[in-house]
Motif scaffolding. Structure first.
Motif, mmCIF file in Angstrom:
data_model
loop_
_atom_site.group_PDB
_atom_site.id
_atom_site.type_symbol
_atom_site.label_atom_id
_atom_site.label_comp_id
_atom_site.label_asym_id
_atom_site.label_seq_id
_atom_site.Cartn_x
_atom_site.Cartn_y
_atom_site.Cartn_z
ATOM 1 N N LYS A 61 -0.149 8.690 -4.642
ATOM 2 C CA LYS A 61 -0.623 7.365 -4.245
ATOM 3 C C LYS A 61 -1.442 7.395 -2.954
ATOM 4 O O LYS A 61 -1.919 6.359 -2.500
ATOM 5 C CB LYS A 61 0.569 6.424 -4.040
ATOM 6 N N CYS B 71 2.547 11.427 -1.302
ATOM 7 C CA CYS B 71 3.218 10.182 -1.703
ATOM 8 C C CYS B 71 3.158 9.996 -3.220
ATOM 9 O O CYS B 71 2.805 8.926 -3.722
ATOM 10 C CB CYS B 71 2.608 8.981 -0.987
ATOM 11 N N LEU C 291 -3.661 4.373 -1.093
ATOM 12 C CA LEU C 291 -3.158 3.835 0.178
ATOM 13 C C LEU C 291 -4.215 3.950 1.273
ATOM 14 O O LEU C 291 -4.383 3.039 2.090
ATOM 15 C CB LEU C 291 -1.888 4.577 0.589
ATOM 16 N N GLN D 152 5.239 -0.209 4.648
ATOM 17 C CA GLN D 152 4.294 0.910 4.595
ATOM 18 C C GLN D 152 2.894 0.496 5.021
ATOM 19 O O GLN D 152 2.193 1.247 5.720
ATOM 20 C CB GLN D 152 4.268 1.505 3.191
ATOM 21 N N VAL D 153 2.457 -0.697 4.621
ATOM 22 C CA VAL D 153 1.119 -1.167 4.978
ATOM 23 C C VAL D 153 0.989 -1.324 6.493
ATOM 24 O O VAL D 153 0.002 -0.894 7.101
ATOM 25 C CB VAL D 153 0.803 -2.496 4.267
ATOM 26 N N LEU E 132 0.851 9.262 5.236
ATOM 27 C CA LEU E 132 0.761 8.911 3.816
ATOM 28 C C LEU E 132 1.695 9.762 2.963
ATOM 29 O O LEU E 132 1.660 9.644 1.736
ATOM 30 C CB LEU E 132 -0.677 9.090 3.308
ATOM 31 N N ASN F 170 -5.864 0.599 3.006
ATOM 32 C CA ASN F 170 -5.283 0.249 4.304
ATOM 33 C C ASN F 170 -5.955 0.895 5.506
ATOM 34 O O ASN F 170 -5.895 0.339 6.600
ATOM 35 C CB ASN F 170 -3.795 0.629 4.315
#
Length: 423
Positions: free
Chosen positions: A78, A75, A82, A174-175, A157, A86
């Motif tokens: 990231k 990603c 993430l 996304q979360v 991810l 999360n």
């Protein structure tokens, strides 16, 4: 009232600055509201995870151990952030003993799997490439028969998460997507997935959960990023420009395949009870005094390979993991052959559909079901394969189906959705 009129007059006189300020405030408000909603989703998921962590266990019981293979480069770099925001809090609140292993370079996950010790569950945090490396390293192990029984969780991810739609509730947020995938691991419900073993003449086998693509549509998909400046028209433009360079983009190959095999019934594993001592003694004495007559060796019938010469725009070989809960009578992989008679307009239209779903096929497609197949390509100019969205040099390969080889965690909600689709 005069003050209000003065404010409106100022805004009117400086309308350019007012417009810019209004746009900035609107964007900032929308961004803050999105962050607030994401925090609410995280809080809700943590409350659910805390209930799992409050469950009592006996003194002899140990905490569940999970080994997480994380690709920080996924990603666009990231993935680490993430995961920490999360997924990690959910696992810790649920009382899972987490061992986090981060990869430093491409291909390292395969080597890490060769050294990994037995664990209660294996969690892959990344995209299609990370997942493909992990299962390849796992199934190359000498003890893969026992190790492949370890349940696997997938936290999406990456930029491509093709398997996620078969396991998790899909969401544009996304979360929510990551938190629901992590909670599905805590629920503990698994589904069996087929695996493709792809072996060339020299290299070690590569394993895939989605499939293999070879042809014009795959080649064009690899160039779409170059036309980013065309916005929503980049997919059409990439396909159209490719037809200007070469048309028709026909590939020649031959495929040999075996017929599908019948799927054995799903029966729970049960250890047979050990017979009584007197029965075992009597059975041994009987075999000693009256040895059993050995059965004649069975003559195995030779495998019947069917061969077809193909002229195609694209050939794909993929599993039937798109709906893993569907009841099937045969264990089979799908060979999909696109015709070589597409016009330029049809080529562009079908290419757009395949960008949304690489396993989609048209009415003109030739579809073959097989338990194994051999793909023979020309020695020069074969191009490249896509194996689970990862690029490999194209060569002649043998593809074998390993039915229901691995077990992945699946959310109960997604399972119900897939069952309703079958009905």
């Amino acid at each position: 009232m005069a003050r209000v009129v003065k404010v409106f007059g100022t805004l009117r006189n400086h309308w350019k600055k007012s417009t810019v300020a209004a746009c900035a405030l609107s964007y900032g408000g929308h961004w803050l509201y999105g962050k607030h909603c994401d925090n609410l989703l995280r809080k809700e998921a943590c409350v659910v995870a805390r209930e799992y962590g409050r469950q009592q266990i006996s003194p002899q019981e140990q905490l569940r151990k999970a080994t997480v293979i994380l690709n920080p480069a996924a990603c666009s770099g990231k993935a680490n952030s993430l995961f920490e925001k999360n997924a990690a809090p959910i696992l810790h609140l649920a009382g899972v003993e987490v061992t986090l292993v981060k990869t430093d370079y491409e291909g390292q996950a395969k080597k890490l799997m060769e050294l990994m010790e037995q664990t209660d569950m294996l969690i892959v945090a990344g995209g299609d490439g990370t997942l493909q490396e992990v299962i390849t390293g796992l199934l190359r192990r000498a003890d893969q028969e026992s190790f492949s029984k370890t349940p696997i969780g997938f936290i999406p991810l990456g930029s491509h998460n093709s398997l996620s739609e078969s396991l998790h509730i899909l969401s544009d947020n996304q979360v929510k997507h990551i938190t629901s995938a992590t909670l599905s691991i805590l629920q503990g419900e698994t589904v069996p997935l087929d695996v493709l073993q792809i072996k060339g003449e020299k290299d070690q086998p590569v394993f895939a959960l989605i499939g293999l693509r070879w042809g014009a549509f795959r080649d064009v998909a690899a160039t779409i990023k170059k036309y980013w400046y065309l916005g929503p028209l980049k997919t059409k433009a990439a396909h159209w420009f490719s037809t200007l360079r070469e048309w028709p983009q026909v590939r020649e190959a031959s495929v040999s395949y075996l017929a599908p095999t019948l799927r054995p019934p799903d029966l729970p594993e049960q250890k047979p009870q050990r017979p009584h001592l007197m029965y075992r003694i009597a059975h041994r004495l009987k075999n000693y005094w009256y040895p059993p007559i050995p059965e004649p060796p069975k003559v195995e019938e030779p495998e019947r390979w069917n061969e077809r010469m193909l002229s195609t725009l694209e050939l794909s070989i993929h599993t039937q993991n798109k709906n893993p809960v569907q009841t099937r009578t045969d264990d089979s992989l799908l060979v999909c052959v696109e015709p070589d008679s597409f016009s330029v307009g049809e080529f562009i239209t079908v290419g757009e559909k395949k960008m949304e779903d690489a396993t989609a096929f048209t009415r003109k497609s030739l579809k073959l079901e097989a338990s194994a197949c051999q793909l023979n390509l020309p020695e020069e100019g074969a191009g490249f394969y896509n194996i689970d969205n990862e690029e490999y040099e194209a060569m002649s390969v043998e593809v074998t189906l390993l039915p229901r080889k691995l077990h992945f965690f699946c959310s109960a909600e997604r399972r119900e959705q897939l069952l309703t689709q079958v009905q």
